[in-house]
Design a protein around this motif. Structure first.
Motif, PDB file in Angstrom:
ATOM      1  N   LEU A   1      -9.782  -7.268  18.799  1.00  0.00           N
ATOM      2  CA  LEU A   1      -8.939  -6.603  17.795  1.00  0.00           C
ATOM      3  C   LEU A   1      -8.178  -5.430  18.417  1.00  0.00           C
ATOM      4  O   LEU A   1      -6.983  -5.246  18.166  1.00  0.00           O
ATOM      5  CB  LEU A   1      -9.792  -6.144  16.605  1.00  0.00           C
ATOM      6  CG  LEU A   1     -10.565  -7.268  15.889  1.00  0.00           C
ATOM      7  CD1 LEU A   1     -11.329  -6.714  14.691  1.00  0.00           C
ATOM      8  CD2 LEU A   1      -9.647  -8.409  15.462  1.00  0.00           C
ATOM      9  N   GLU A   2      -8.854  -4.660  19.254  1.00  0.00           N
ATOM     10  CA  GLU A   2      -8.181  -3.556  19.951  1.00  0.00           C
ATOM     11  C   GLU A   2      -7.138  -4.080  20.934  1.00  0.00           C
ATOM     12  O   GLU A   2      -6.064  -3.488  21.087  1.00  0.00           O
ATOM     13  CB  GLU A   2      -9.210  -2.697  20.703  1.00  0.00           C
ATOM     14  CG  GLU A   2     -10.189  -1.954  19.824  1.00  0.00           C
ATOM     15  CD  GLU A   2     -11.437  -2.749  19.453  1.00  0.00           C
ATOM     16  OE1 GLU A   2     -12.442  -2.119  19.098  1.00  0.00           O
ATOM     17  OE2 GLU A   2     -11.411  -4.008  19.510  1.00  0.00           O
ATOM     18  N   ASP A   3      -7.461  -5.194  21.597  1.00  0.00           N
ATOM     19  CA  ASP A   3      -6.525  -5.744  22.585  1.00  0.00           C
ATOM     20  C   ASP A   3      -5.270  -6.302  21.909  1.00  0.00           C
ATOM     21  O   ASP A   3      -4.172  -6.215  22.466  1.00  0.00           O
ATOM     22  CB  ASP A   3      -7.215  -6.821  23.427  1.00  0.00           C
ATOM     23  CG  ASP A   3      -8.287  -6.226  24.337  1.00  0.00           C
ATOM     24  OD1 ASP A   3      -8.266  -4.995  24.555  1.00  0.00           O
ATOM     25  OD2 ASP A   3      -9.147  -6.981  24.818  1.00  0.00           O
ATOM     26  N   LEU A   4      -5.431  -6.872  20.719  1.00  0.00           N
ATOM     27  CA  LEU A   4      -4.262  -7.307  19.952  1.00  0.00           C
ATOM     28  C   LEU A   4      -3.380  -6.111  19.623  1.00  0.00           C
ATOM     29  O   LEU A   4      -2.152  -6.158  19.758  1.00  0.00           O
ATOM     30  CB  LEU A   4      -4.693  -7.998  18.650  1.00  0.00           C
ATOM     31  CG  LEU A   4      -5.200  -9.433  18.767  1.00  0.00           C
ATOM     32  CD1 LEU A   4      -5.845  -9.868  17.459  1.00  0.00           C
ATOM     33  CD2 LEU A   4      -4.069 -10.378  19.151  1.00  0.00           C
ATOM     34  N   THR A   5      -4.013  -5.027  19.172  1.00  0.00           N
ATOM     35  CA  THR A   5      -3.263  -3.810  18.838  1.00  0.00           C
ATOM     36  C   THR A   5      -2.515  -3.298  20.057  1.00  0.00           C
ATOM     37  O   THR A   5      -1.331  -2.941  19.971  1.00  0.00           O
ATOM     38  CB  THR A   5      -4.222  -2.739  18.286  1.00  0.00           C
ATOM     39  OG1 THR A   5      -4.918  -3.284  17.158  1.00  0.00           O
ATOM     40  CG2 THR A   5      -3.465  -1.497  17.858  1.00  0.00           C
TER      41      THR A   5
END
Length: 297
Positions: free
Chosen positions: A101-105
């Motif tokens: 989720l952080e990497d998508l952001t």
């Protein structure tokens, strides 16, 4: 992460988001027909990217594909996820360190900005981040998305859940209960040059996901093929297939449809960069990876 890469298909931008990468067992442990004698002649091209020379184990990433069209942010497959319960597959059990989720952001699209989630199938490493644990409850990770599931695949996941598998309970049912799921047939087409191709065998509802824009094409193959070792041997089916014979037929038919075309194949578990073009070689196939000199097969 640093292993992610971006490609363009017409007006569509595609970014790989790698959740994990590592050793994935000896070939014959996953593909019963891939005996050491059969694998030996493949090692010269499979090492070191697809086969680890030190251990003889296969190397496989787990990843998602972030697809940005002019109008929508689409996520293809959702990896393993955190806090999921897989006591029989300890490498996937109760992770707390995954950062999809952080990497998508970081890639420019926050979870709440995902419009469409599509799963090739509902296995542990393709549907996990459908949900996340919040205050002891499983909630959809992508609260503004339509999750598009194949009807056959949801039925399969529910049946597996009845036998004790956690995917349906943890990663599918909460999406259904939140009203975010769209249950479709296996030949579903989204506007925006994106459609399902039924590629059953690995699971009863498995689909490949096609993308097209301005005459350019790509397809995310999911788990109809797991390793480059299967390119020269499409008859090698993994122990994970619900129907190994159908899986082998699907794999050969799919690779034949891709060979000598300019359709880019986006794989789930091939070594980075994981995407490339298929060609015929003898009775099997090979792949030229995009953006580098690597050829497998």
């Amino acid at each position: 992460g640093d292993r992610d890469m971006s490609i363009t298909i017409g007006d569509i931008a595609i970014t790989t988001v790698v959740e994990s990468s590592g050793l994935a067992g000896l070939p014959h442990e996953v593909f019963p027909d891939a005996t050491p004698e059969m694998v030996e002649p493949l090692r010269h091209w499979a090492e070191p990217h697809a086969l680890d020379p030190a251990t003889g184990q296969m190397l496989m990433p787990v990843q998602a594909y972030l697809v940005r069209t002019k109008h929508q942010n689409i996520l293809l497959d959702t990896c393993v996820g955190n806090h999921k319960n897989h006591p029989n597959e300890l490498s996937y059990h109760q992770h707390t360190d995954y950062t999809l989720l952080e990497d998508l952001t970081k890639a420019g699209v926050a979870p709440q900005e995902i419009d469409i989630v599509m799963c090739s199938h509902l296995h542990v490493d393709h549907a996990g981040w459908n949900t996340r644990l919040l205050d002891g409850r499983w909630v959809p990770s992508f609260p503004n998305a339509r999750y598009i599931f194949s009807r056959k695949e949801v039925a399969f996941a529910e049946a597996e859940g009845a036998k004790g598998d956690s995917i349906y309970r943890e990663s599918v049912q909460p999406v259904l209960e939140a009203g975010l799921a769209e249950i479709v047939e296996a030949d579903f087409a989204l506007d925006d040059g994106c459609w399902f191709e039924p590629t059953h065998g690995h699971t009863p509802g498995h689909v490949a996901i096609h993308l097209a824009s301005r005459g350019q094409r790509a397809v995310m193959s999911g788990d109809l093929i797991h390793s480059p070792l299967q390119l020269p041997h499409p008859e090698w089916s993994p122990i994970y297939d619900s129907d190994p014979l159908e899986g082998a037929r699907t794999r050969r038919r799919f690779l034949e449809s891709m060979a000598e075309t300019d359709i880019l194949m986006m794989t789930q578990h091939f070594p980075a960069p994981s995407v490339g073009h298929i060609f015929s070689r003898g009775s099997g196939f090979g792949m030229r990876y995009l953006g580098c000199d690597m050829v497998h097969g």
